[in-house]
Each structure stands twice: as C-alpha cells, then as structure tokens.
Write a protein that holds these residues in place. Structure first.
Motif, PDB file in Angstrom:
ATOM      1  N   CYS A 158      -0.888  49.231 -36.663  1.00  0.00           N
ATOM      2  CA  CYS A 158      -1.012  48.180 -37.466  1.00  0.00           C
ATOM      3  C   CYS A 158      -2.584  48.281 -38.330  1.00  0.00           C
ATOM      4  O   CYS A 158      -3.499  48.433 -37.539  1.00  0.00           O
ATOM      5  N   ILE A 165      -3.040  41.388 -35.928  1.00  0.00           N
ATOM      6  CA  ILE A 165      -2.194  40.222 -36.026  1.00  0.00           C
ATOM      7  C   ILE A 165      -2.678  39.103 -35.328  1.00  0.00           C
ATOM      8  O   ILE A 165      -3.160  39.053 -34.244  1.00  0.00           O
ATOM      9  N   GLN A 191       3.928  36.402 -35.531  1.00  0.00           N
ATOM     10  CA  GLN A 191       3.637  37.748 -36.227  1.00  0.00           C
ATOM     11  C   GLN A 191       4.128  38.832 -35.387  1.00  0.00           C
ATOM     12  O   GLN A 191       4.742  39.851 -35.949  1.00  0.00           O
ATOM     13  N   PHE A 239       6.897  41.730 -35.482  1.00  0.00           N
ATOM     14  CA  PHE A 239       6.752  43.279 -35.561  1.00  0.00           C
ATOM     15  C   PHE A 239       7.447  43.847 -34.551  1.00  0.00           C
ATOM     16  O   PHE A 239       8.211  45.010 -34.699  1.00  0.00           O
ATOM     17  N   ASN A 268      10.318  46.772 -35.306  1.00  0.00           N
ATOM     18  CA  ASN A 268       9.737  48.008 -35.103  1.00  0.00           C
ATOM     19  C   ASN A 268      10.095  48.658 -33.845  1.00  0.00           C
ATOM     20  O   ASN A 268      10.152  50.052 -33.694  1.00  0.00           O
TER      21      ASN A 268
END
Length: 148
Positions: free
Chosen positions: A51, A55, A60, A64, A68
């Motif tokens: 990242c 975050i 959030q 993610f 992912n």
C-alpha cells in the motif's frame, strides 16, 4: 516464551498469539474474516508494503482485503517466528516474523500488531506488515556504518 512475564502476562501473551494465529490460519485459506474480526472497527490504522499510504480505518482495510486478498491467498503452512508481546496499560504489542510461500507471493514480513483492550475483548488498533530487509532500495543509506 521466556520474557520475564508475570503469570498473568504469560496467559495474556498466549491468548493474543492465539488470536493472531487463528486469523493467520483463516487468512492462508483465503478467508480474511479472522483479521477483519480481530482489527478494531472503531480505531484502526494499517501499513503494508503493498500500500502506497497508510490505511486509516477498518472499512478501508476491509475493502482492500476483500478486493485484493479474499479467496486468493493460500498457503499450506507458514512460519510464525519468534513472537514477543510487550505490555502497557490496556495495550499490548505483538511482534513476530512471518514466512510463507503463498499462492500470490513469497512472504517474509516483520509484523507489528498493537492490541488494545476494549469492552468486548482485545482488538488490533494498528497493524504493520513490512518486508524483512535491511534497507528499502528507495531509502538512502547512512553515511556511516551503524553497528547493532
């Protein structure tokens, strides 16, 4: 573990390590719910080598992880190496090294999990997963050698 823990600290350290390993067991079967349950929904931050920026909240990181990682991350085994828990008032820091050859990447991470005791148990308020390496290629090397 032998870090001069009190009996109460020994019990709590074992509990927090068990929480983390339970989340990892699910994680390596493609199930991110273990971490999403462990991580604080009210007060959470996360750093990861994958990242670009921190975050800053649970939603959030949930987005993610679900986009992912969920259903994609698999490993037959992992090495949860040298865990240590350090204690503060209603807080604890778990650090360890994690090694796994997964379906997505070969992982070699330094992991930091900052736990906080809440009314409904212990939850991680900050998590960092960073590559095990002396220096990132993007970091300038020190001008003098630093001995450890």
């Amino acid at each position: 573990m032998n870090f001069n823990y009190t009996p109460e600290q020994e019990k709590l350290a074992s509990h927090l390590i068990k929480l983390e390993k339970n989340a990892l067991d699910k994680f390596y079967q493609g199930d991110v719910s273990g971490y999403l349950d462990l991580w604080s929904k009210d007060n959470f931050t996360y750093f990861d080598v994958n990242c670009a920026e921190r975050i800053d909240d649970w939603q959030q990181i949930a987005d993610f992880m679900n986009k992912n990682v969920a259903g994609k991350m698999h490993a037959d085994s992992y090495d949860f190496h040298n865990p240590r828990v350090q204690f503060g008032k209603d807080m604890a820091v778990l650090t360890y090294q994690l090694h796994a050859d997964t379906s997505m990447i070969e992982m070699h991470y330094n992991v930091i999990e900052v736990f906080q005791k809440t009314e409904d148990g212990w939850h991680v308020i900050h998590s960092t997963w960073d590559l095990i390496q002396p220096f990132s290629p993007n970091v300038k090397r020190p001008k003098t050698n630093v001995a450890v």
